[in-house]
Write a protein that holds these residues in place. Structure first.
Motif, PDB file in Angstrom:
ATOM      1  N   ARG A 109     -60.511 -27.182 -48.802  1.00 42.66           N
ATOM      2  CA  ARG A 109     -60.268 -25.752 -48.606  1.00 42.66           C
ATOM      3  C   ARG A 109     -61.553 -24.973 -48.358  1.00 42.66           C
ATOM      4  NH1 ARG A 109     -57.367 -25.360 -54.108  1.00 42.66           N
ATOM      5  NH2 ARG A 109     -59.169 -26.677 -54.391  1.00 42.66           N
ATOM      6  N   ASP A 110     -62.693 -25.483 -48.801  1.00 40.25           N
ATOM      7  CA  ASP A 110     -63.969 -24.771 -48.668  1.00 40.25           C
ATOM      8  C   ASP A 110     -64.897 -25.415 -47.636  1.00 40.25           C
ATOM      9  OD1 ASP A 110     -65.743 -22.669 -49.466  1.00 40.25           O
ATOM     10  OD2 ASP A 110     -66.899 -24.142 -50.600  1.00 40.25           O
ATOM     11  N   ILE A 111     -64.442 -26.466 -46.997  1.00 46.22           N
ATOM     12  CA  ILE A 111     -65.299 -27.228 -46.094  1.00 46.22           C
ATOM     13  C   ILE A 111     -65.792 -26.383 -44.917  1.00 46.22           C
ATOM     14  CG2 ILE A 111     -63.711 -28.277 -44.410  1.00 46.22           C
ATOM     15  CD1 ILE A 111     -64.856 -30.995 -45.289  1.00 46.22           C
ATOM     16  N   PHE A 112     -64.965 -25.494 -44.422  1.00 46.04           N
ATOM     17  CA  PHE A 112     -65.340 -24.709 -43.253  1.00 46.04           C
ATOM     18  C   PHE A 112     -66.348 -23.627 -43.605  1.00 46.04           C
ATOM     19  CE2 PHE A 112     -61.383 -26.796 -42.504  1.00 46.04           C
ATOM     20  CZ  PHE A 112     -61.664 -27.454 -41.326  1.00 46.04           C
ATOM     21  N   GLN A 113     -66.293 -23.129 -44.826  1.00 44.03           N
ATOM     22  CA  GLN A 113     -67.303 -22.175 -45.277  1.00 44.03           C
ATOM     23  C   GLN A 113     -68.675 -22.844 -45.355  1.00 44.03           C
ATOM     24  OE1 GLN A 113     -66.506 -18.860 -45.642  1.00 44.03           O
ATOM     25  NE2 GLN A 113     -68.717 -18.622 -45.651  1.00 44.03           N
ATOM     26  N   GLN A 114     -68.703 -24.136 -45.620  1.00 45.75           N
ATOM     27  CA  GLN A 114     -69.972 -24.872 -45.643  1.00 45.75           C
ATOM     28  C   GLN A 114     -70.632 -24.843 -44.256  1.00 45.75           C
ATOM     29  OE1 GLN A 114     -71.242 -26.137 -48.616  1.00 45.75           O
ATOM     30  NE2 GLN A 114     -69.475 -24.989 -49.364  1.00 45.75           N
ATOM     31  N   ILE A 115     -69.819 -24.937 -43.217  1.00 47.99           N
ATOM     32  CA  ILE A 115     -70.342 -24.855 -41.846  1.00 47.99           C
ATOM     33  C   ILE A 115     -70.810 -23.431 -41.565  1.00 47.99           C
ATOM     34  CG2 ILE A 115     -69.853 -25.198 -39.389  1.00 47.99           C
ATOM     35  CD1 ILE A 115     -67.621 -27.183 -40.288  1.00 47.99           C
ATOM     36  N   GLN A 133     -58.626 -22.820 -38.259  1.00 48.66           N
ATOM     37  CA  GLN A 133     -59.866 -22.442 -38.931  1.00 48.66           C
ATOM     38  C   GLN A 133     -60.728 -21.500 -38.098  1.00 48.66           C
ATOM     39  OE1 GLN A 133     -60.499 -22.833 -42.066  1.00 48.66           O
ATOM     40  NE2 GLN A 133     -58.671 -24.070 -42.430  1.00 48.66           N
ATOM     41  N   SER A 134     -60.664 -21.601 -36.778  1.00 54.33           N
ATOM     42  CA  SER A 134     -61.429 -20.658 -35.957  1.00 54.33           C
ATOM     43  C   SER A 134     -60.793 -19.272 -35.987  1.00 54.33           C
ATOM     44  CB  SER A 134     -61.582 -21.176 -34.525  1.00 54.33           C
ATOM     45  OG  SER A 134     -60.334 -21.356 -33.912  1.00 54.33           O
ATOM     46  N   THR A 135     -59.508 -19.185 -36.331  1.00 54.37           N
ATOM     47  CA  THR A 135     -58.861 -17.891 -36.556  1.00 54.37           C
ATOM     48  C   THR A 135     -59.276 -17.320 -37.908  1.00 54.37           C
ATOM     49  OG1 THR A 135     -56.961 -18.503 -35.208  1.00 54.37           O
ATOM     50  CG2 THR A 135     -56.621 -16.727 -36.789  1.00 54.37           C
ATOM     51  N   LEU A 136     -59.298 -18.171 -38.930  1.00 58.12           N
ATOM     52  CA  LEU A 136     -59.665 -17.728 -40.273  1.00 58.12           C
ATOM     53  C   LEU A 136     -61.155 -17.443 -40.409  1.00 58.12           C
ATOM     54  CD1 LEU A 136     -57.501 -20.223 -42.367  1.00 58.12           C
ATOM     55  CD2 LEU A 136     -56.991 -17.835 -41.816  1.00 58.12           C
ATOM     56  N   HIS A 137     -61.965 -18.154 -39.635  1.00 56.73           N
ATOM     57  CA  HIS A 137     -63.428 -18.014 -39.666  1.00 56.73           C
ATOM     58  C   HIS A 137     -63.901 -17.738 -38.241  1.00 56.73           C
ATOM     59  CE1 HIS A 137     -63.526 -19.738 -43.741  1.00 56.73           C
ATOM     60  NE2 HIS A 137     -62.667 -20.634 -43.291  1.00 56.73           N
ATOM     61  N   PHE A 185     -45.471 -22.695 -35.780  1.00 59.22           N
ATOM     62  CA  PHE A 185     -46.852 -22.955 -35.362  1.00 59.22           C
ATOM     63  C   PHE A 185     -47.582 -21.648 -35.079  1.00 59.22           C
ATOM     64  CE2 PHE A 185     -45.701 -27.428 -34.261  1.00 59.22           C
ATOM     65  CZ  PHE A 185     -46.703 -28.034 -34.993  1.00 59.22           C
ATOM     66  N   GLU A 186     -46.955 -20.738 -34.378  1.00 60.40           N
ATOM     67  CA  GLU A 186     -47.600 -19.469 -34.038  1.00 60.40           C
ATOM     68  C   GLU A 186     -47.925 -18.660 -35.290  1.00 60.40           C
ATOM     69  OE1 GLU A 186     -45.176 -17.553 -31.064  1.00 60.40           O
ATOM     70  OE2 GLU A 186     -45.553 -19.185 -29.635  1.00 60.40           O
ATOM     71  N   ARG A 187     -47.003 -18.623 -36.271  1.00 62.36           N
ATOM     72  CA  ARG A 187     -47.277 -17.924 -37.534  1.00 62.36           C
ATOM     73  C   ARG A 187     -48.433 -18.595 -38.272  1.00 62.36           C
ATOM     74  NH1 ARG A 187     -41.963 -18.366 -38.156  1.00 62.36           N
ATOM     75  NH2 ARG A 187     -42.178 -19.811 -39.886  1.00 62.36           N
ATOM     76  N   HIS A 188     -48.406 -19.909 -38.346  1.00 65.77           N
ATOM     77  CA  HIS A 188     -49.429 -20.655 -39.065  1.00 65.77           C
ATOM     78  C   HIS A 188     -50.801 -20.465 -38.423  1.00 65.77           C
ATOM     79  CE1 HIS A 188     -51.157 -23.865 -41.479  1.00 65.77           C
ATOM     80  NE2 HIS A 188     -51.585 -24.436 -40.367  1.00 65.77           N
ATOM     81  N   LEU A 189     -50.859 -20.557 -37.114  1.00 70.19           N
ATOM     82  CA  LEU A 189     -52.138 -20.488 -36.406  1.00 70.19           C
ATOM     83  C   LEU A 189     -52.681 -19.066 -36.313  1.00 70.19           C
ATOM     84  CD1 LEU A 189     -51.580 -23.163 -33.653  1.00 70.19           C
ATOM     85  CD2 LEU A 189     -52.857 -23.368 -35.790  1.00 70.19           C
TER      86      LEU A 189
END
Length: 192
Positions: A109-115, A133-137, A185-189
């Motif tokens: 869950r935190d791996i992308f924040q490491q990047i 993840q590119s939407t969330l970050h 998929f659209e809601r999730h993404l």
């Protein structure tokens, strides 16, 4: 799916390193959400029809992503690739990376924040996870288009019960035809 079967749902937590052992031990009846259909897993279980097709692809800070457009440009001394343990991401790195540094990070869950924070340069993961993840970050990007290093299908992990497999496939066909699968998929993404 539970509604389709007139059944209730009890969510059971597992992890990529223990997924198949937990499945074999009967800790859950069906595995859903991002499980890659692999030959190794098919030796122990059935799968539904694929509900998603993608593959492994990099995600990195947007200003660096095009430095990582191929395995050759990624697999360099000094490149730090972060990975969650035990799943197809780690198996992909084990089979393809020889010179870059692999950082195994337990908390997916935190791996992308490491990047984002610069503690790792990139992750190679499923195209659908890159999209989410590119939407969330917004600092993170994947390669443009549908560029992937592999071909991969996602499906529901099912016990060796052909009747249950048929029921899942029937439900999946109806869900796809009604547009509910695409809506999910659209809601999730969208990160909602």
């Amino acid at each position: 799916f539970a509604s389709h079967l007139n059944s209730s749902v009890l969510l059971i937590q597992t992890s990529w390193p223990t997924l198949m052992a937990d499945f074999a031990a009967g800790k859950f009846d069906i595995g859903m959400s991002g499980i890659s259909i692999t030959d190794v897993r098919k030796r122990q279980a059935l799968f539904s029809k694929p509900y998603h097709v993608g593959g492994k692809t990099p995600i990195a800070r947007c200003n660096q992503i095009y430095s990582f457009s191929s395995i050759a440009t990624i697999d360099q001394i000094g490149t730090r690739i972060i990975v969650n343990p035990g799943g197809t991401n780690q198996r992909f790195l084990d089979g393809n990376i020889r010179r870059a540094t692999i950082l195994v990070f337990e908390d997916n869950r935190d791996i992308f924040q490491q990047i984002v924070n610069g503690r790792a340069d990139l992750m190679i993961t499923d195209r659908i996870e890159v999209a989410l993840q590119s939407t969330l970050h917004p600092e993170l990007c994947g390669l443009t288009g549908n560029a992937t290093f592999t071909y991969q299908e996602k499906g529901y992990l099912i016990p060796t019960d052909p009747e249950l497999q048929a029921a899942v496939n029937n439900w999946l066909d109806k869900t796809r035809q009604s547009g509910r699968l695409q809506d999910a998929f659209e809601r999730h993404l969208s990160g909602n």
